[in-house]
Design a protein around this motif. Structure first.
Motif, PDB file in Angstrom:
ATOM      1  N   ALA A 134      76.687  63.695  57.234  1.00 47.85           N
ATOM      2  CA  ALA A 134      75.785  63.769  56.087  1.00 47.85           C
ATOM      3  C   ALA A 134      76.632  63.590  54.840  1.00 47.85           C
ATOM      4  O   ALA A 134      77.348  64.504  54.424  1.00 47.85           O
ATOM      5  N   ASP A 135      76.533  62.403  54.239  1.00 49.37           N
ATOM      6  CA  ASP A 135      77.357  62.082  53.076  1.00 49.37           C
ATOM      7  C   ASP A 135      76.862  62.801  51.830  1.00 49.37           C
ATOM      8  O   ASP A 135      77.638  63.240  50.998  1.00 49.37           O
ATOM      9  N   SER A 136      75.554  62.905  51.694  1.00 52.02           N
ATOM     10  CA  SER A 136      74.967  63.609  50.562  1.00 52.02           C
ATOM     11  C   SER A 136      74.262  64.868  51.072  1.00 52.02           C
ATOM     12  O   SER A 136      74.213  65.126  52.280  1.00 52.02           O
ATOM     13  N   THR A 137      73.723  65.660  50.168  1.00 48.78           N
ATOM     14  CA  THR A 137      73.028  66.879  50.581  1.00 48.78           C
ATOM     15  C   THR A 137      71.810  66.536  51.439  1.00 48.78           C
ATOM     16  O   THR A 137      71.208  65.464  51.305  1.00 48.78           O
ATOM     17  N   LEU A 138      71.435  67.459  52.313  1.00 51.17           N
ATOM     18  CA  LEU A 138      70.391  67.184  53.283  1.00 51.17           C
ATOM     19  C   LEU A 138      69.032  66.962  52.626  1.00 51.17           C
ATOM     20  O   LEU A 138      68.251  66.122  53.082  1.00 51.17           O
ATOM     21  N   GLY A 139      68.740  67.703  51.575  1.00 53.03           N
ATOM     22  CA  GLY A 139      67.429  67.608  50.961  1.00 53.03           C
ATOM     23  C   GLY A 139      66.355  68.185  51.880  1.00 53.03           C
ATOM     24  O   GLY A 139      66.647  68.741  52.948  1.00 53.03           O
ATOM     25  N   GLU A 140      65.102  68.011  51.483  1.00 58.76           N
ATOM     26  CA  GLU A 140      64.010  68.616  52.238  1.00 58.76           C
ATOM     27  C   GLU A 140      63.877  68.025  53.640  1.00 58.76           C
ATOM     28  O   GLU A 140      63.690  68.750  54.610  1.00 58.76           O
ATOM     29  N   GLU A 141      63.966  66.688  53.752  1.00 55.63           N
ATOM     30  CA  GLU A 141      63.776  66.066  55.065  1.00 55.63           C
ATOM     31  C   GLU A 141      64.881  66.454  56.036  1.00 55.63           C
ATOM     32  O   GLU A 141      64.636  66.741  57.199  1.00 55.63           O
ATOM     33  N   GLY A 142      66.141  66.427  55.566  1.00 54.07           N
ATOM     34  CA  GLY A 142      67.246  66.781  56.441  1.00 54.07           C
ATOM     35  C   GLY A 142      67.193  68.230  56.878  1.00 54.07           C
ATOM     36  O   GLY A 142      67.407  68.548  58.049  1.00 54.07           O
ATOM     37  N   ALA A 143      66.905  69.124  55.945  1.00 52.52           N
ATOM     38  CA  ALA A 143      66.842  70.546  56.286  1.00 52.52           C
ATOM     39  C   ALA A 143      65.686  70.846  57.226  1.00 52.52           C
ATOM     40  O   ALA A 143      65.767  71.762  58.067  1.00 52.52           O
ATOM     41  N   ALA A 144      64.594  70.072  57.114  1.00 53.94           N
ATOM     42  CA  ALA A 144      63.426  70.303  57.963  1.00 53.94           C
ATOM     43  C   ALA A 144      63.537  69.627  59.319  1.00 53.94           C
ATOM     44  O   ALA A 144      62.769  69.942  60.234  1.00 53.94           O
ATOM     45  N   SER A 145      64.464  68.663  59.480  1.00 53.12           N
ATOM     46  CA  SER A 145      64.624  67.987  60.764  1.00 53.12           C
ATOM     47  C   SER A 145      65.341  68.911  61.747  1.00 53.12           C
ATOM     48  O   SER A 145      65.796  70.012  61.384  1.00 53.12           O
ATOM     49  N   SER A 173      72.202  70.511  69.342  1.00 54.64           N
ATOM     50  CA  SER A 173      73.015  70.857  68.173  1.00 54.64           C
ATOM     51  C   SER A 173      74.062  71.879  68.575  1.00 54.64           C
ATOM     52  O   SER A 173      73.775  72.836  69.306  1.00 54.64           O
ATOM     53  N   VAL A 174      75.305  71.685  68.096  1.00 55.19           N
ATOM     54  CA  VAL A 174      76.396  72.595  68.444  1.00 55.19           C
ATOM     55  C   VAL A 174      76.867  73.383  67.224  1.00 55.19           C
ATOM     56  O   VAL A 174      76.904  74.615  67.235  1.00 55.19           O
ATOM     57  N   SER A 175      77.250  72.681  66.159  1.00 62.36           N
ATOM     58  CA  SER A 175      77.801  73.378  64.993  1.00 62.36           C
ATOM     59  C   SER A 175      77.763  72.461  63.784  1.00 62.36           C
ATOM     60  O   SER A 175      77.441  71.271  63.894  1.00 62.36           O
ATOM     61  N   PHE A 176      78.118  73.032  62.637  1.00 57.67           N
ATOM     62  CA  PHE A 176      78.107  72.290  61.381  1.00 57.67           C
ATOM     63  C   PHE A 176      79.390  72.570  60.622  1.00 57.67           C
ATOM     64  O   PHE A 176      79.817  73.720  60.503  1.00 57.67           O
ATOM     65  N   LEU A 177      80.031  71.497  60.124  1.00 59.92           N
ATOM     66  CA  LEU A 177      81.224  71.614  59.294  1.00 59.92           C
ATOM     67  C   LEU A 177      80.801  71.360  57.853  1.00 59.92           C
ATOM     68  O   LEU A 177      80.457  70.234  57.493  1.00 59.92           O
ATOM     69  N   SER A 178      80.807  72.394  57.056  1.00 55.54           N
ATOM     70  CA  SER A 178      80.372  72.260  55.674  1.00 55.54           C
ATOM     71  C   SER A 178      81.428  71.541  54.846  1.00 55.54           C
ATOM     72  O   SER A 178      82.593  71.947  54.814  1.00 55.54           O
ATOM     73  N   VAL A 179      81.020  70.451  54.191  1.00 52.98           N
ATOM     74  CA  VAL A 179      81.896  69.699  53.291  1.00 52.98           C
ATOM     75  C   VAL A 179      81.097  69.487  51.999  1.00 52.98           C
ATOM     76  O   VAL A 179      80.268  68.568  51.924  1.00 52.98           O
ATOM     77  N   PRO A 180      81.304  70.314  50.984  1.00 53.39           N
ATOM     78  CA  PRO A 180      80.483  70.209  49.769  1.00 53.39           C
ATOM     79  C   PRO A 180      80.447  68.813  49.162  1.00 53.39           C
ATOM     80  O   PRO A 180      79.426  68.410  48.595  1.00 53.39           O
ATOM     81  N   ARG A 181      81.549  68.044  49.285  1.00 56.12           N
ATOM     82  CA  ARG A 181      81.578  66.690  48.726  1.00 56.12           C
ATOM     83  C   ARG A 181      81.103  65.648  49.728  1.00 56.12           C
ATOM     84  O   ARG A 181      81.129  64.448  49.451  1.00 56.12           O
ATOM     85  N   GLY A 182      80.672  66.082  50.889  1.00 52.40           N
ATOM     86  CA  GLY A 182      80.051  65.198  51.852  1.00 52.40           C
ATOM     87  C   GLY A 182      81.012  64.563  52.837  1.00 52.40           C
ATOM     88  O   GLY A 182      82.221  64.500  52.629  1.00 52.40           O
ATOM     89  N   SER A 183      80.434  64.091  53.941  1.00 55.07           N
ATOM     90  CA  SER A 183      81.169  63.359  54.973  1.00 55.07           C
ATOM     91  C   SER A 183      80.662  61.922  54.975  1.00 55.07           C
ATOM     92  O   SER A 183      79.607  61.623  55.543  1.00 55.07           O
ATOM     93  N   HIS A 184      81.396  61.037  54.290  1.00 55.10           N
ATOM     94  CA  HIS A 184      81.033  59.617  54.343  1.00 55.10           C
ATOM     95  C   HIS A 184      81.393  59.080  55.721  1.00 55.10           C
ATOM     96  O   HIS A 184      80.609  58.381  56.362  1.00 55.10           O
TER      97      HIS A 184
END
Length: 501
Positions: A134-145, A173-184
């Motif tokens: 996820a390069d940018s923030t998830l937003g409503e659609e990403g968070a709801a998926s 789903s296994v886990s999430f790596l938080s990267v505030p500036r995104g993962s391009h």
């Protein structure tokens, strides 16, 4: 190149209705990533034009008549069946059974509506795992998926999701790596224990870094460090866009927009920089991939191929756009790479606003082949065997054939906008089924007929993505000042030469 030659060719370009123009800013890499630039009709084109290639099948991700937004693609073999993992910008990970390449069949979609969808796949004990960006923030659609719900992610989260694909029809789903500036993009070390993140932020980032994570326990990833990389002033940016490890994992090649860095990664927790390339003729360093080839006398030569995603995939006014820049990194040259030239597809023409530039490539060193996507100019197959002995200089420019590379096949549709093109299997005569992931068309299968004048070792089905994405110094000129003078040499090279059959 002499001014007189530039003047003559500029006049020739003008007479042909073309112009030599400065590359615009690479804004397409910000936020949501690259954007589809072609207009898609209700039905994708069924016929195109090719050399030594044919089109086999097309699979749509979304039947709404909108652009399909296909991005990265990887492969995995599980329980005797072959799968393509196709990323998208907003439609989740498409899991496609390609055991019969002529009849691709989608078996599942990992519902994760995030932007970028870069994929890596690896095995950990008895599990098959993939990462999804996820390069940018998830937003409503990403968070709801599904990925957002499973991992309790919020609207402002960005980073990398790890997915279990052990049962391809039931991704988990296994886990999430938080990267505030995104993962391009992200790259898994060949050990499967570390992940290097590329955020690809542009000039606004003045403290560039590659974030390293320990993923030896996939369900409990841990941040190791932000590995600082050099800042290149007056450039498009200095952050990593993509990273490729060599097969042993002892080197990492960091494509960082305005520079390429070579890292010693024998200790992947604590890499060390051993080389740097700053090449003003490259507008956007998109990918930097190594390849080692064997000469007839038994010695080997190592090279680095850097793709220029000119203008960051912004709409083009001409082709061929950004090309491939080749450096010799054999032995001690790894710390001071020597450029042997630049290579472009044989397509000099107006582009009328769609994207034309090099993009995602993959090397097959055993077969001495390379595949690459070129956006509106479709998919390409390159014979790279000549790189083992090719000579040249920073001023050497080739189109279609030269500096040890020769295009041996391509296929282009009127609505091509292909992001990535790779294969998981090559036969002994060099023929293969290749898979394109297209921003407009979705999933395309092509057949490359192979070469009649040589025999290549077969590529066995890949269990994992094989690349593990798996220095001359100096300041890079501002983007607006980078004029692609390569058109000069390209047009001269084209005169008096027949197009390949």
């Amino acid at each position: 190149m002499p001014v007189t030659m530039t003047t003559r060719v500029a006049l020739a370009l003008a007479a042909a209705g073309l112009s030599v123009v400065a590359a615009p800013s690479a804004t397409a890499h910000e936020g949501a990533g690259d954007v589809a630039t072609n207009t898609r009709g209700e039905q994708v084109a069924e016929r195109g034009a090719g050399v030594r290639m044919s089109h086999v099948a097309n699979l749509q991700y979304d039947r709404s008549g909108e652009a399909q937004n296909g991005s990265d693609i990887e492969f995995v073999r599980i329980d005797g069946r072959d799968y393509a993992l196709a990323g998208t910008l907003d439609l989740g990970m498409q899991i496609i059974d390609i055991t019969r390449p002529t009849a691709p069949r989608r078996v599942a979609v990992y519902d994760c509506k995030v932007s970028q969808g870069d994929i890596q796949v690896w095995k950990k004990k008895n599990r098959v795992l993939a990462s999804y960006t996820a390069d940018s923030t998830l937003g409503e659609e990403g968070a709801a998926s599904r990925c957002g719900r499973d991992l309790k992610l919020g609207l402002d989260d960005a980073g990398t999701i790890i997915v279990d694909l052990t049962t391809p029809s039931r991704p988990q789903s296994v886990s999430f790596l938080s990267v505030p500036r995104g993962s391009h993009n992200m790259t898994v070390h060949p050990s499967g224990n570390f992940l290097y993140n590329s955020n690809s932020d542009l000039a606004t980032s003045t403290a560039p870094a590659v974030t390293i994570y320990d993923i030896s326990r996939p369900s409990l990833p841990k941040k190791v460090q932000d590995y600082r990389i050099p800042y290149v002033p007056t450039s498009l940016g200095s952050e990593s866009h993509d990273i490729t490890f060599n097969a042993s994992g002892t080197r990492a090649f960091v494509a960082a927009l305005s520079q390429t860095l070579i890292l010693d990664t024998r200790n992947p927790r604590a890499p060390k920089q051993i080389g740097q390339i700053i090449d003003p003729s490259i507008n956007v360093v998109h990918q930097s991939d190594p390849v080692t080839l064997r000469r007839k006398d038994g010695s080997t030569r190592s090279l680095l191929v850097i793709t220029d995603e000119r203008a960051g995939a912004a709409a083009s006014v001409e082709c061929p756009g950004g090309g491939l820049h080749v450096y010799d990194i054999t032995g001690s040259r790894v710390s001071e790479p020597v450029k042997i030239g630049a290579w472009f597809i044989d397509a000099v023409r107006p582009q009328e606003g769609t994207t034309c530039t090099s993009h995602v490539l993959r090397m097959y060193p055993r077969q001495k082949l390379m595949t690459i996507a070129w956006y509106s100019q479709g998919v390409r197959v390159i014979d790279i065997r000549g790189l083992a002995t090719a000579t040249g200089s920073p001023e050497t420019v080739a189109m279609g054939s030269g500096i040890g590379m020769r295009e041996v096949g391509h296929y282009v549709f009127p609505d091509s906008d292909t992001w990535s093109f790779k294969t998981n299997r090559i036969s002994r005569n060099g023929s293969f089924y290749g898979y394109g992931n297209d921003l407009v068309r979705g999933f395309d299968v092509y057949r490359f007929r192979g070469l009649t004048n040589r025999t290549v070792p077969p590529l066995v089905p890949q269990d994992l993505g094989s690349d593990h994405r798996s220095t001359p110094s100096g300041l890079l000129a501002p983007a607006a000042a980078v004029v692609p003078a390569v058109w000069v040499a390209l047009l001269l090279h084209r005169r008096g030469r027949r197009r390949p059959s």
